[in-house]
Motif scaffolding. Sequence first.
Motif, mmCIF file in Angstrom:
data_model
loop_
_atom_site.group_PDB
_atom_site.id
_atom_site.type_symbol
_atom_site.label_atom_id
_atom_site.label_comp_id
_atom_site.label_asym_id
_atom_site.label_seq_id
_atom_site.Cartn_x
_atom_site.Cartn_y
_atom_site.Cartn_z
ATOM 1 N N LYS A 1 4.256 -49.944 79.893
ATOM 2 C CA LYS A 1 5.572 -50.134 80.512
ATOM 3 C C LYS A 1 5.982 -48.865 81.269
ATOM 4 O O LYS A 1 5.889 -47.764 80.738
ATOM 5 C CB LYS A 1 6.610 -50.472 79.448
ATOM 6 C CG LYS A 1 6.331 -51.778 78.705
ATOM 7 C CD LYS A 1 7.467 -52.146 77.781
ATOM 8 C CE LYS A 1 7.174 -53.369 76.936
ATOM 9 N NZ LYS A 1 6.415 -54.423 77.578
ATOM 10 N N TRP A 2 6.441 -49.065 82.507
ATOM 11 C CA TRP A 2 6.840 -47.971 83.385
ATOM 12 C C TRP A 2 8.351 -48.059 83.640
ATOM 13 O O TRP A 2 8.864 -49.105 84.025
ATOM 14 C CB TRP A 2 6.094 -48.039 84.710
ATOM 15 C CG TRP A 2 4.604 -47.900 84.576
ATOM 16 C CD1 TRP A 2 3.739 -48.770 83.978
ATOM 17 C CD2 TRP A 2 3.808 -46.806 85.051
ATOM 18 N NE1 TRP A 2 2.453 -48.305 84.048
ATOM 19 C CE2 TRP A 2 2.458 -47.100 84.704
ATOM 20 C CE3 TRP A 2 4.087 -45.631 85.739
ATOM 21 C CZ2 TRP A 2 1.404 -46.246 85.031
ATOM 22 C CZ3 TRP A 2 3.040 -44.783 86.066
ATOM 23 C CH2 TRP A 2 1.721 -45.084 85.706
ATOM 24 N N SER A 3 9.045 -46.955 83.415
ATOM 25 C CA SER A 3 10.497 -46.918 83.594
ATOM 26 C C SER A 3 10.862 -46.696 85.057
ATOM 27 O O SER A 3 10.107 -46.059 85.800
ATOM 28 C CB SER A 3 11.108 -45.781 82.765
ATOM 29 O OG SER A 3 10.794 -45.925 81.405
ATOM 30 N N ASN B 1 13.847 -51.790 88.040
ATOM 31 C CA ASN B 1 13.784 -52.187 86.638
ATOM 32 C C ASN B 1 12.463 -51.722 86.020
ATOM 33 O O ASN B 1 11.550 -51.272 86.726
ATOM 34 C CB ASN B 1 13.892 -53.715 86.505
ATOM 35 C CG ASN B 1 15.156 -54.250 87.132
ATOM 36 O OD1 ASN B 1 16.255 -53.864 86.755
ATOM 37 N ND2 ASN B 1 15.001 -55.142 88.114
ATOM 38 N N GLU B 2 12.388 -51.820 84.708
ATOM 39 C CA GLU B 2 11.142 -51.501 84.024
ATOM 40 C C GLU B 2 10.062 -52.491 84.447
ATOM 41 O O GLU B 2 10.307 -53.682 84.583
ATOM 42 C CB GLU B 2 11.350 -51.576 82.511
ATOM 43 C CG GLU B 2 10.109 -51.199 81.707
ATOM 44 C CD GLU B 2 10.333 -51.300 80.205
ATOM 45 O OE1 GLU B 2 10.577 -50.249 79.577
ATOM 46 O OE2 GLU B 2 10.277 -52.439 79.689
ATOM 47 N N SER C 1 7.834 -45.450 87.318
ATOM 48 C CA SER C 1 7.537 -46.210 88.527
ATOM 49 C C SER C 1 8.548 -45.816 89.611
ATOM 50 O O SER C 1 9.731 -46.164 89.523
ATOM 51 C CB SER C 1 7.615 -47.714 88.255
ATOM 52 O OG SER C 1 7.361 -48.462 89.426
ATOM 53 N N GLU D 1 5.669 -53.588 84.074
ATOM 54 C CA GLU D 1 4.520 -53.522 83.170
ATOM 55 C C GLU D 1 3.245 -53.630 83.981
ATOM 56 O O GLU D 1 3.111 -54.520 84.837
ATOM 57 C CB GLU D 1 4.599 -54.656 82.148
ATOM 58 C CG GLU D 1 3.522 -54.597 81.082
ATOM 59 C CD GLU D 1 3.717 -55.650 80.003
ATOM 60 O OE1 GLU D 1 2.712 -56.270 79.588
ATOM 61 O OE2 GLU D 1 4.867 -55.862 79.575
#
Length: 468
Positions: A68-70, A59-60, A54, A62
């Motif tokens: 989940k996108w880092s 932050n991570e 992302s 969703e």
Amino acid sequence: MISRKILCILILLSLSLNTIHVLADDSDDKDSKKDSNSDKKDSGSDEPESFLVSCGSENEVEDSSGRKWSPDSKFLNSSDFSSTEQLNKTDPTLPSEDPYKSARIFNATSSYIFSVTTTKRLWIRLHFYPFEYSKIDPAKAYFSVAANEFTLLKNYSAFTNAAALTMAYIVKEFSLTPSTCGNLNITITPSPQPEGAIGFLNGIEVIPMPDVFKTTPLVGFHDQTIEVQNSSVQTMYRVNVGGDYVPPTEDAGGNRTWYEDGGYLIGSPNTKYGVISDADSNNVTIKYDGDEYMAPEAVYNTARSMGPSPNVNLNTNLTWVFDVDANFTYVVRLHFCDFELELTNQRVFDIYLNNHTAQEGADVIAWAGGGGSSGKGITVFKDYAIYLNDRNNGNEQIWVALHPNEKSKPEYYDALLNGLEVFKINDTCGNFGSEYPVPVRHYSYSEEFLEKTKDECKLLGDQDTDDN
């Protein structure tokens, strides 16, 4: 004396050969260990194989599908020439707020670096949400994107493309050949013009994939083929023929998006839609002939055919048209699964690409069956390549047309298709970018619209039957 010397030489030669053999064994052993370590790395024990990033997130996050996108900062080579922006609201037509509610904006050339598998092809997906960012002037958002030696986008404007397509977001998808060095560098470079040009990204996907490409016949050229497995490709279109929009979460393993095909059909309003059918109503279970990765069951579960009227079918085609860039070679992949018929020569048809015969006498049951067994409900796909030169200032089209084959005198004069994909092959310079890129339109209609279309097609089919 001479015989002793000869004996010594033979002994030394024998020892020498044994030494070479042992060294070779040792070398093979080391290579084996190296390959083993490489496999361990590829399996994700040291580095994750897939990356969902992302851009601009701290932050991570969703997405709505639970993926989940880092945050992108740990992959960015340097943040000196970029800034981030967060949005408080997003367009309701987005598939998910994340990764689109954040963006990274680039004022100069910047790169992301990923440690990737060396043995598999890679899906690369670039996500763009051309919204009214406070730090982005749409008139200056022109940039190029490269992945290692490949130019993915050239002087690209997501704002212009989105406006032309009346779409809120754009996803560009590529399948790259394996990176032998184990690194993937994705580089964003603002264009030289206009002055002060910038680039931006909302999300990046890097996903290992099996090699689903092969040597493919080149349509229009006798006995010529393209070794697509040695090339990288860009996904231009991916449609679920006769079926609904299929989101990435319903495409196991591939995470691909399949769009509805109705918007690409051309012809008379009374015949261009043909008739839609599905495997469920025929009480047929879809069976894969080989790799289930090729397309999800939802694609093979529905089909579009011409209809039951032979007189109408013999005087028309079932035709789809796709806008593409000129001066590239394309692969058209057709997905088939006949869940209605059981015998060969019941439904036989010809396949045309831009009025060139790509396949004469296509018989899905015969393709899928083999060995004398019925191919009913068994999946199969066929690839065809076609080169398009520039005849219309960079704007070209691919016409895919199906027509009943009269020579074989089949039981039904009809044609069938379940899914369709169009891939652009990189040129000799490793380039996908076009000077005047054609906007690629996708359709994902509501279920209400699809149900209405299915009812109209069914009504048309019933009328044709009554006419006979």
